[in-house]
Design a protein around this motif. Structure first.
Motif, PDB file in Angstrom:
ATOM      1  N   ALA A 156      11.789   3.458  -0.515  1.00 40.01           N
ATOM      2  CA  ALA A 156      12.536   4.291   0.418  1.00 40.01           C
ATOM      3  C   ALA A 156      13.820   5.071   0.174  1.00 40.01           C
ATOM      4  N   SER A 157      14.370   4.410  -0.907  1.00 37.40           N
ATOM      5  CA  SER A 157      15.520   5.157  -1.443  1.00 37.40           C
ATOM      6  C   SER A 157      15.133   6.128  -2.088  1.00 37.40           C
ATOM      7  N   ARG A 158      14.237   6.206  -2.953  1.00 38.54           N
ATOM      8  CA  ARG A 158      14.009   7.525  -3.729  1.00 38.54           C
ATOM      9  C   ARG A 158      13.035   8.410  -2.767  1.00 38.54           C
ATOM     10  N   GLU A 159      12.321   7.972  -1.933  1.00 42.83           N
ATOM     11  CA  GLU A 159      11.921   9.008  -0.784  1.00 42.83           C
ATOM     12  C   GLU A 159      12.863   9.617  -0.307  1.00 42.83           C
ATOM     13  N   GLN A 160      13.987   9.004   0.141  1.00 41.60           N
ATOM     14  CA  GLN A 160      15.076   9.906   1.078  1.00 41.60           C
ATOM     15  C   GLN A 160      15.959  10.268  -0.002  1.00 41.60           C
ATOM     16  N   LYS A 161      15.895  10.299  -1.252  1.00 42.55           N
ATOM     17  CA  LYS A 161      16.962  11.022  -2.361  1.00 42.55           C
ATOM     18  C   LYS A 161      18.281  10.244  -2.060  1.00 42.55           C
TER      19      LYS A 161
ATOM     20  N   SER B 274      15.531  -1.761 -10.025  1.00 43.52           N
ATOM     21  CA  SER B 274      14.903  -0.707  -9.935  1.00 43.52           C
ATOM     22  C   SER B 274      15.081   0.623  -9.255  1.00 43.52           C
ATOM     23  N   SER B 275      16.564   0.548  -8.912  1.00 40.03           N
ATOM     24  CA  SER B 275      17.195   1.286  -8.338  1.00 40.03           C
ATOM     25  C   SER B 275      17.489   2.756  -8.964  1.00 40.03           C
ATOM     26  N   HIS B 276      17.371   4.037  -8.624  1.00 37.35           N
ATOM     27  CA  HIS B 276      17.471   5.034  -9.339  1.00 37.35           C
ATOM     28  C   HIS B 276      18.921   5.571  -8.968  1.00 37.35           C
ATOM     29  N   CYS B 277      19.664   4.838  -8.059  1.00 32.15           N
ATOM     30  CA  CYS B 277      20.998   5.454  -7.704  1.00 32.15           C
ATOM     31  C   CYS B 277      21.913   3.981  -7.700  1.00 32.15           C
ATOM     32  N   PRO B 278      23.160   4.170  -7.914  1.00 36.07           N
ATOM     33  CA  PRO B 278      24.200   3.427  -7.881  1.00 36.07           C
ATOM     34  C   PRO B 278      23.995   2.164  -6.437  1.00 36.07           C
TER      35      PRO B 278
ATOM     36  N   ASP C 264       5.035  -4.852   1.408  1.00 32.99           N
ATOM     37  CA  ASP C 264       4.476  -6.395   0.905  1.00 32.99           C
ATOM     38  C   ASP C 264       5.765  -7.101  -0.030  1.00 32.99           C
ATOM     39  N   ASN C 265       6.602  -6.059  -0.153  1.00 33.31           N
ATOM     40  CA  ASN C 265       7.618  -6.680  -0.776  1.00 33.31           C
ATOM     41  C   ASN C 265       8.771  -5.854  -0.372  1.00 33.31           C
ATOM     42  N   VAL C 266      10.176  -6.757  -0.026  1.00 29.81           N
ATOM     43  CA  VAL C 266      11.196  -6.274   0.584  1.00 29.81           C
ATOM     44  C   VAL C 266      12.009  -5.329  -0.380  1.00 29.81           C
ATOM     45  N   ALA C 267      12.215  -5.850  -1.688  1.00 29.48           N
ATOM     46  CA  ALA C 267      13.034  -5.182  -2.895  1.00 29.48           C
ATOM     47  C   ALA C 267      12.469  -4.043  -3.222  1.00 29.48           C
ATOM     48  N   GLN C 268      11.181  -4.004  -3.310  1.00 31.04           N
ATOM     49  CA  GLN C 268      10.131  -2.537  -3.627  1.00 31.04           C
ATOM     50  C   GLN C 268      10.440  -1.690  -2.490  1.00 31.04           C
TER      51      GLN C 268
ATOM     52  N   PHE D 236      -2.097  -3.338 -18.073  1.00 31.70           N
ATOM     53  CA  PHE D 236      -1.989  -4.513 -17.219  1.00 31.70           C
ATOM     54  C   PHE D 236      -0.929  -4.553 -16.057  1.00 31.70           C
ATOM     55  N   PHE D 237       0.159  -4.024 -16.408  1.00 31.93           N
ATOM     56  CA  PHE D 237       1.406  -3.965 -15.737  1.00 31.93           C
ATOM     57  C   PHE D 237       1.177  -2.648 -14.621  1.00 31.93           C
ATOM     58  N   ARG D 238       0.537  -1.832 -15.026  1.00 30.37           N
ATOM     59  CA  ARG D 238      -0.102  -0.852 -13.660  1.00 30.37           C
ATOM     60  C   ARG D 238      -1.085  -1.625 -12.964  1.00 30.37           C
ATOM     61  N   ARG D 239      -1.687  -2.242 -13.250  1.00 27.73           N
ATOM     62  CA  ARG D 239      -2.791  -2.783 -12.311  1.00 27.73           C
ATOM     63  C   ARG D 239      -2.015  -4.062 -11.616  1.00 27.73           C
ATOM     64  N   SER D 240      -1.405  -4.747 -12.302  1.00 26.48           N
ATOM     65  CA  SER D 240      -0.962  -5.944 -11.614  1.00 26.48           C
ATOM     66  C   SER D 240       0.301  -5.751 -10.622  1.00 26.48           C
ATOM     67  N   GLY D 241       0.865  -4.367 -10.424  1.00 24.46           N
ATOM     68  CA  GLY D 241       1.859  -3.895  -9.653  1.00 24.46           C
ATOM     69  C   GLY D 241       3.119  -4.746  -9.678  1.00 24.46           C
ATOM     70  N   ASN D 242       3.511  -5.591  -8.690  1.00 27.91           N
ATOM     71  CA  ASN D 242       4.767  -6.354  -8.835  1.00 27.91           C
ATOM     72  C   ASN D 242       4.575  -7.623  -8.816  1.00 27.91           C
ATOM     73  N   ASP D 243       3.454  -8.312  -9.162  1.00 25.44           N
ATOM     74  CA  ASP D 243       3.155  -9.637  -9.731  1.00 25.44           C
ATOM     75  C   ASP D 243       3.900  -9.896 -10.867  1.00 25.44           C
ATOM     76  N   GLN D 244       5.326 -10.330 -10.792  1.00 26.43           N
ATOM     77  CA  GLN D 244       6.269 -10.702 -12.003  1.00 26.43           C
ATOM     78  C   GLN D 244       5.724 -11.943 -12.870  1.00 26.43           C
ATOM     79  N   GLY D 245       5.032 -12.837 -12.009  1.00 24.68           N
ATOM     80  CA  GLY D 245       4.601 -13.992 -12.451  1.00 24.68           C
ATOM     81  C   GLY D 245       3.350 -13.976 -13.580  1.00 24.68           C
ATOM     82  N   ASN D 246       2.647 -12.877 -13.281  1.00 19.57           N
ATOM     83  CA  ASN D 246       1.505 -12.740 -14.164  1.00 19.57           C
ATOM     84  C   ASN D 246       1.738 -11.840 -15.221  1.00 19.57           C
ATOM     85  N   GLN D 247       2.881 -10.932 -15.022  1.00 16.93           N
ATOM     86  CA  GLN D 247       3.375  -9.966 -15.909  1.00 16.93           C
ATOM     87  C   GLN D 247       4.254 -10.802 -17.246  1.00 16.93           C
TER      88      GLN D 247
END
Length: 712
Positions: free
Chosen positions: A511-516, A545-549, A502-506, A212-223
């Motif tokens: 982008a941060s992960r892609e740019q390492k 969700s950040s992988h870095c500080p 579609d989501n600023v935070a995500q 369900f979490f995989r299919r609902s993406g970033n919909d925190q309300g439904n999660q």
């Protein structure tokens, strides 16, 4: 028009009264009486209940519904707070200590019930099961001190699963026997049903949640709704097979534990429980207290004293056996004892179930005297356990692998290389703060021979027309053009990035992960308080969700003018090294001076202060070699926040570490951060730490910036 009496009979009236109580009473007890907020909720229940003002009735529909929700929510949160990963690391020893701290208190409680309470075997065994479980009430202290990596601590955390599940199973059997007509065949059927049911909940809900979490993406309300549905379905399922709903609630918490992880959805689940349903449960517990009977119970002190002494003694014996078996030292043994001592969540829930359980003759399984004695037990152990932990845990050792070597690594613990340069991502949105953010990033990037990635996020949705999208793109391009010009002016390489998401935070996190990225530098948002806690904000989501500080900044002037930096710490452990590393890089880039500040109470002796200062200095030289620009200062002040505020008057920047503190019951404990951020007049950097990954050594999770926390 309805009369006043008709209005007062509406079900909404008790709910309104409960909200007033939850909002005001805990705050008054904590600030003015220096007592835990839970005590205030119990006292409010006594005052407003049948034996007081009679404003609330425990048998009313409203109280029954809300209290039942609070009861299952309490056990659900207890399951959520169990660290499955810690259990997996030391599962064999956790099961070993879990066996000790389950069986020894179970036997001791049974003896107390039979000899002192004169109860039958069924009730006595149930009293023993109340002894067997425990609540990790002192976990925030362990986390703050940075000694979670100690094996004895990890083993105790893992044992929680064994003790709580075992205690709930004993409860299920005892309640079933008390209901009458309980044959060996029915016992076998119940146990078989429990095994099948537990497997369905633990594995089925885990599987369903991941899909369900995989299919609902970033919909925190439904999660969030899915998590609540899992809770109540598991509770109903437990009742269908003939066991108490709190068993299902606890198993549901364990089942969705891995699915939720440490993200914003879990934060919202815990938040709703801690501010609404769980406090209502404690108020309802207060409604059950009959003051004359309570005084009578305490006046015949035998049962109460036996229960309290039996619990404390049996938990001590269990920790002692673990010490002898696994060769722990005395400090580790005392820490295990203190962590397994508090009896709150599972104990109170099981006691209430036992008190409410009636046999065909209308007799209760547990008497009112046991209920009152368990409330005393809760108050004693909830105070004694954390107190002992705070005294013995600071001397615990952690494996060397927990330490972070900072002289050859960036802020995220990953060595810089030509293929992976030090990269600072700067989300740009507000032109008024853009220059200071870029200047802060430039100082850090130049020092580490790295680069800046100015990032503009253009949000889009399915029904957005072309002119709107084009306008959003143009605005992003203007911000990036300005940022690139600032980078040239500041003498640092910039790689501007415009992203459609579609989501600023995500978008920032991806982008941060892609740019390492090695670091994200963001401005401090204005959206705080209750609304941010319920619905979150961009900074909250990036932190989760950040992988870095993530450096969340509130700058009062140009970063290049920062000359004096303050870093408050309580213990300089591996968990607290990142703020010092951040301050050190900034100081070296700016020729600034760093002060490492420790605030101790006024009763600390000069010898103790000198020893602490020498230890901090040694750790600084070990973890920040070549740190001639770092001074260690220890000051006396019984009010930690005031001590830091006084010290901050002579500095340009204060670097705080963001850290959540939450009890296993889902109730927050207070700290000084909120006071600090409201009163500090200098620039502030709140350093949020990345999530723990499987590929590198990074530090524990951060809390929401809307209600920031600091370890000091």
């Amino acid at each position: 028009m309805e009369s006043i009496s008709e209005v007062l009979e509406q079900p909404i009236v008790p709910f309104a009264i409960l909200l007033v109580v939850i909002l005001t009473v805990p705050m008054l007890f904590e600030r003015w009486l220096r007592l835990p907020g839970l005590v205030g909720l119990l006292a409010a229940g006594v005052v407003l209940g049948p034996n007081g003002l009679k404003l609330l009735e425990t048998e009313s529909e409203t109280m029954n519904l809300l209290s039942d929700i609070g009861l299952v929510y309490l056990m659900f949160v207890a399951g959520l707070e169990v660290d499955i990963e810690q259990f997996r690391k030391t599962k064999n020893r956790s099961i070993g200590f879990g066996t000790y701290t389950f069986l020894i208190p179970l036997i001791m409680g049974t003896i107390v019930g039979r000899t002192v309470g004169q109860f039958d075997w069924n009730a006595s065994i149930l009293i023993g099961s109340l002894f067997a479980s425990h609540t990790l009430l002192a976990y925030p202290i362990i986390s703050r001190l940075g000694v979670v990596g100690n094996e004895a601590v990890t083993v105790t955390i893992g044992a929680t699963i064994f003790t709580d599940v075992g205690a709930l199973l004993v409860l299920a059997v005892c309640v079933g026997i008390h209901a009458g007509d309980f044959t060996p065949t029915k016992l076998f059927t119940l146990l078989a049903s429990l095994i099948v049911y537990s497997a369905v909940v633990l594995f089925g809900f885990d599987w369903a949640g991941k899909h369900f979490f995989r299919r609902s993406g970033n919909d925190q309300g439904n999660q969030f709704l899915f998590v609540l549905l899992a809770l109540f379905l598991a509770s109903l399922g437990a009742q269908l097979i003939g066991v108490e709903k709190i068993v299902g609630a606890f198993l549901a918490g364990l089942a969705v534990n891995d699915v939720l992880g440490e993200g914003p959805v879990k934060e919202k689940v815990l938040f709703v429980g801690s501010v609404l349903f769980i406090p209502i449960f404690f108020v309802d517990m207060g409604l059950l207290i009959n003051i004359p009977a309570f005084i009578k119970t305490l006046s015949s002190v035998g049962l109460t004293l036996a229960i309290v002494a039996g619990l404390i003694g049996s938990k001590f014996l269990a920790a002692l056996f673990a010490k002898l078996t696994y060769r722990y030292n005395w400090r580790e043994m005392l820490t295990m004892w203190s962590l397994s001592l508090p009896q709150v969540a599972a104990t109170l829930a099981a006691t209430l179930v036992g008190y409410r359980a009636l046999n065909p003759a209308g007799e209760r399984l547990l008497t009112e005297g046991v209920l009152n004695s368990v409330l005393v037990l809760m108050l004693v152990t909830a105070t004694l356990g954390p107190l002992i932990t705070s005294r013995v845990a600071p001397g615990l050792s952690v494996p060397e692998t927990e330490a972070i070597a900072t002289n050859t690594t960036g802020l995220d613990g990953i060595p810089a290389s030509p293929d992976q340069p030090f990269t600072v991502v700067v989300p740009v949105y507000n032109p008024e703060t853009e220059r200071n953010l870029m200047e802060m990033a430039a100082l850090l990037a130049r020092h580490e021979a790295g680069r800046i990635v100015p990032l503009a996020i253009t949000t889009a949705h399915a029904h957005m027309d072309a002119p709107q999208l084009e306008g959003a793109f143009q605005q992003g391009e203007m911000l990036l053009e300005r940022a690139t010009g600032l980078a040239v002016e500041l003498g640092v390489t910039a790689v501007p990035l415009l992203r459609l998401d579609d989501n600023v935070a995500q978008g920032i996190s991806r982008a941060s992960r892609e740019q390492k990225a090695s670091l994200i530098v963001m401005g401090w948002g204005r959206r705080t308080g209750l609304r941010a806690r319920l619905f979150g904000n961009v900074i909250d989501s990036v932190l989760w969700s950040s992988h870095c500080p993530v450096a969340v900044t509130r700058l009062q002037g140009p970063p290049s003018q920062i000359r004096r930096i303050l870093v408050p710490v309580e213990n300089l452990t591996g968990q607290a090294i990142q703020p010092l590393r951040f301050a050190q890089i900034l100081a070296e880039a700016n020729q600034a001076q760093v002060t490492l500040l420790n605030v101790c109470n006024s009763r600390t002796t000069p010898a103790k202060i000198a020893w602490n200062q020498s230890q901090l200095s040694l750790l600084v030289s070990k973890w920040a070699p070549g740190s001639n620009n770092i001074n260690v200062e220890i000051i006396k002040n019984d009010n930690v926040a005031q001590g830091i505020l006084n010290a901050s008057k002579s500095v340009d920047l204060i670097v705080l570490r963001s850290l959540r503190r939450r009890t296993a019951g889902g109730l927050e404990i207070s700290d000084v951060t909120t006071q600090l951020v409201q009163q500090l007049n200098c620039s502030v950097v709140l350093l949020g730490e990345p999530q723990r990954t499987q590929t590198g050594v990074v530090l524990p999770r951060t809390s929401s910036v809307s209600m920031p926390r600091i370890s000091i």
